[in-house]
Design an enzyme around this catalytic site. Sequence first.
Site, PDB file in Angstrom:
ATOM      1  N   ARG A 153      53.544 -67.417  52.706  1.00  0.00           N
ATOM      2  CA  ARG A 153      52.340 -66.900  52.063  1.00  0.00           C
ATOM      3  C   ARG A 153      52.645 -65.493  51.543  1.00  0.00           C
ATOM      4  O   ARG A 153      53.553 -64.820  52.028  1.00  0.00           O
ATOM      5  CB  ARG A 153      51.174 -66.839  53.040  1.00  0.00           C
ATOM      6  CG  ARG A 153      50.751 -68.179  53.633  1.00  0.00           C
ATOM      7  CD  ARG A 153      49.600 -67.963  54.613  1.00  0.00           C
ATOM      8  NE  ARG A 153      49.108 -69.206  55.178  1.00  0.00           N
ATOM      9  CZ  ARG A 153      49.497 -69.712  56.349  1.00  0.00           C
ATOM     10  NH1 ARG A 153      50.401 -69.055  57.078  1.00  0.00           N
ATOM     11  NH2 ARG A 153      48.996 -70.848  56.806  1.00  0.00           N
ATOM     12  N   LYS A 177      48.609 -66.669  59.825  1.00  0.00           N
ATOM     13  CA  LYS A 177      47.187 -66.543  60.119  1.00  0.00           C
ATOM     14  C   LYS A 177      46.955 -66.624  61.622  1.00  0.00           C
ATOM     15  O   LYS A 177      47.624 -67.370  62.319  1.00  0.00           O
ATOM     16  CB  LYS A 177      46.401 -67.643  59.404  1.00  0.00           C
ATOM     17  CG  LYS A 177      46.396 -67.492  57.886  1.00  0.00           C
ATOM     18  CD  LYS A 177      45.540 -68.554  57.225  1.00  0.00           C
ATOM     19  CE  LYS A 177      45.471 -68.347  55.719  1.00  0.00           C
ATOM     20  NZ  LYS A 177      44.643 -69.382  55.059  1.00  0.00           N
ATOM     21  N   HIS A 246      51.628 -68.519  45.483  1.00  0.00           N
ATOM     22  CA  HIS A 246      51.222 -69.798  46.052  1.00  0.00           C
ATOM     23  C   HIS A 246      51.782 -70.975  45.254  1.00  0.00           C
ATOM     24  O   HIS A 246      51.943 -72.067  45.807  1.00  0.00           O
ATOM     25  CB  HIS A 246      49.691 -69.880  46.152  1.00  0.00           C
ATOM     26  CG  HIS A 246      49.224 -70.218  47.531  1.00  0.00           C
ATOM     27  ND1 HIS A 246      49.467 -69.414  48.623  1.00  0.00           N
ATOM     28  CD2 HIS A 246      48.558 -71.304  48.007  1.00  0.00           C
ATOM     29  CE1 HIS A 246      48.950 -69.981  49.705  1.00  0.00           C
ATOM     30  NE2 HIS A 246      48.407 -71.130  49.363  1.00  0.00           N
ATOM     31  N   ARG A 249      54.991 -71.589  46.879  1.00  0.00           N
ATOM     32  CA  ARG A 249      54.734 -72.209  48.192  1.00  0.00           C
ATOM     33  C   ARG A 249      54.389 -73.690  48.018  1.00  0.00           C
ATOM     34  O   ARG A 249      54.887 -74.546  48.756  1.00  0.00           O
ATOM     35  CB  ARG A 249      53.614 -71.452  48.901  1.00  0.00           C
ATOM     36  CG  ARG A 249      53.200 -72.008  50.271  1.00  0.00           C
ATOM     37  CD  ARG A 249      52.247 -71.019  50.915  1.00  0.00           C
ATOM     38  NE  ARG A 249      51.393 -71.594  51.929  1.00  0.00           N
ATOM     39  CZ  ARG A 249      51.708 -71.668  53.225  1.00  0.00           C
ATOM     40  NH1 ARG A 249      52.875 -71.239  53.640  1.00  0.00           N
ATOM     41  NH2 ARG A 249      50.859 -72.176  54.100  1.00  0.00           N
ATOM     42  N   HIS A 272      50.412 -74.473  58.968  1.00  0.00           N
ATOM     43  CA  HIS A 272      49.053 -75.011  58.952  1.00  0.00           C
ATOM     44  C   HIS A 272      48.621 -75.366  60.375  1.00  0.00           C
ATOM     45  O   HIS A 272      49.326 -76.084  61.074  1.00  0.00           O
ATOM     46  CB  HIS A 272      48.975 -76.270  58.079  1.00  0.00           C
ATOM     47  CG  HIS A 272      49.058 -75.987  56.617  1.00  0.00           C
ATOM     48  ND1 HIS A 272      49.383 -76.956  55.685  1.00  0.00           N
ATOM     49  CD2 HIS A 272      48.849 -74.852  55.908  1.00  0.00           C
ATOM     50  CE1 HIS A 272      49.389 -76.430  54.480  1.00  0.00           C
ATOM     51  NE2 HIS A 272      49.061 -75.151  54.584  1.00  0.00           N
ATOM     52  N   TYR A 281      49.459 -82.612  50.174  1.00  0.00           N
ATOM     53  CA  TYR A 281      50.758 -82.790  49.539  1.00  0.00           C
ATOM     54  C   TYR A 281      51.186 -84.256  49.512  1.00  0.00           C
ATOM     55  O   TYR A 281      52.014 -84.644  48.700  1.00  0.00           O
ATOM     56  CB  TYR A 281      51.815 -81.934  50.239  1.00  0.00           C
ATOM     57  CG  TYR A 281      51.540 -80.463  50.074  1.00  0.00           C
ATOM     58  CD1 TYR A 281      51.730 -79.832  48.844  1.00  0.00           C
ATOM     59  CD2 TYR A 281      51.042 -79.700  51.120  1.00  0.00           C
ATOM     60  CE1 TYR A 281      51.443 -78.494  48.677  1.00  0.00           C
ATOM     61  CE2 TYR A 281      50.752 -78.355  50.958  1.00  0.00           C
ATOM     62  CZ  TYR A 281      50.961 -77.762  49.731  1.00  0.00           C
ATOM     63  OH  TYR A 281      50.670 -76.439  49.556  1.00  0.00           O
TER      64      TYR A 281
END
Length: 305
Positions: A153, A177, A246, A249, A272, A281
């Site tokens: 990210r 995150k 992104h 990514r 994730h 995806y």
Amino acid sequence: MSTPSSLQLQEWIAHYFDYLRHERRLSPRTLESYKRDLKAAMAWLEQQQLTRWEEITQHHIRHYIATRHRVGLAAKSLHRELSSLRGLFNFLIREQQLDSNPALGVRAPKVRRKLPVTLDPDQVNRLLDITDDSPVAVRDGAIMELFYSSGLRLAELVNLNLQDIDLKEQLVEVTGKGAKARRLPVGKIAKQALEQWFAIRPQMATEDETALFVGVRGRRINRSTIQRQLHSWSIAQGTPRNVHPHLLRHSFATHLLESSGDLRAVQELLGHANISTTQIYTHLDFQHLADVYDRAHPRAKKKRD
């Protein structure tokens, strides 16, 4: 159970954000989003003359979401606002201000998920085929190679320090995150690009700077500089679309899934928390396979008018 005589919005919101900041360790940008969401929700609840937490019911939350929908708020934003409310009410349950969460069971309109745009491998190669050997070009080449090699990210890359890279083992450790750390592989070409950057980094970085990537003033590079530089390179290298972090990514995840078919591994590499986020995806991969099928199978080709 103790019950406040009024909502005491500011006091409890402040407690909640202390919890998010210090225990959940959310980023400043995420905290700002939560603040906007809860400010709007609390203003509406006050308009309804709800003076105690336990007076708020599922009906009120459903009415609030419907009101926000009528004024044009997008489904994705409504889902985020509901998530913010659920988090607040869960905190109040923890603090013994509520017995149950009134936001549970309330649904926002279904979000129509857009498939992320990607570059194909040839387009990535064109973008990264940089012949300029100036310090800024070498830095930008290393940044783009690392984005594509490891699926970072933007915030993760900006926050990288020198000690986070192990070129001998070809690994990078990032903090994602929720302050969750993960170790990611660094590909051979990205390793070479980083070695070139390390060789000339002293020309740009101040002596005490620990950031992996620095701007022209010698300090940690900022988000907007990276975004602006990637846009400039997409024009200079003749890529068919605007390049942003992104996009690289997304391209990393798509190309990896197309080659491996290992959704769980892609989830881990992307950081994730929920595999449902990664599953988008698989739709991209299926779309690619369907296009190949339509072009190649003799009984699948669509008739031309």
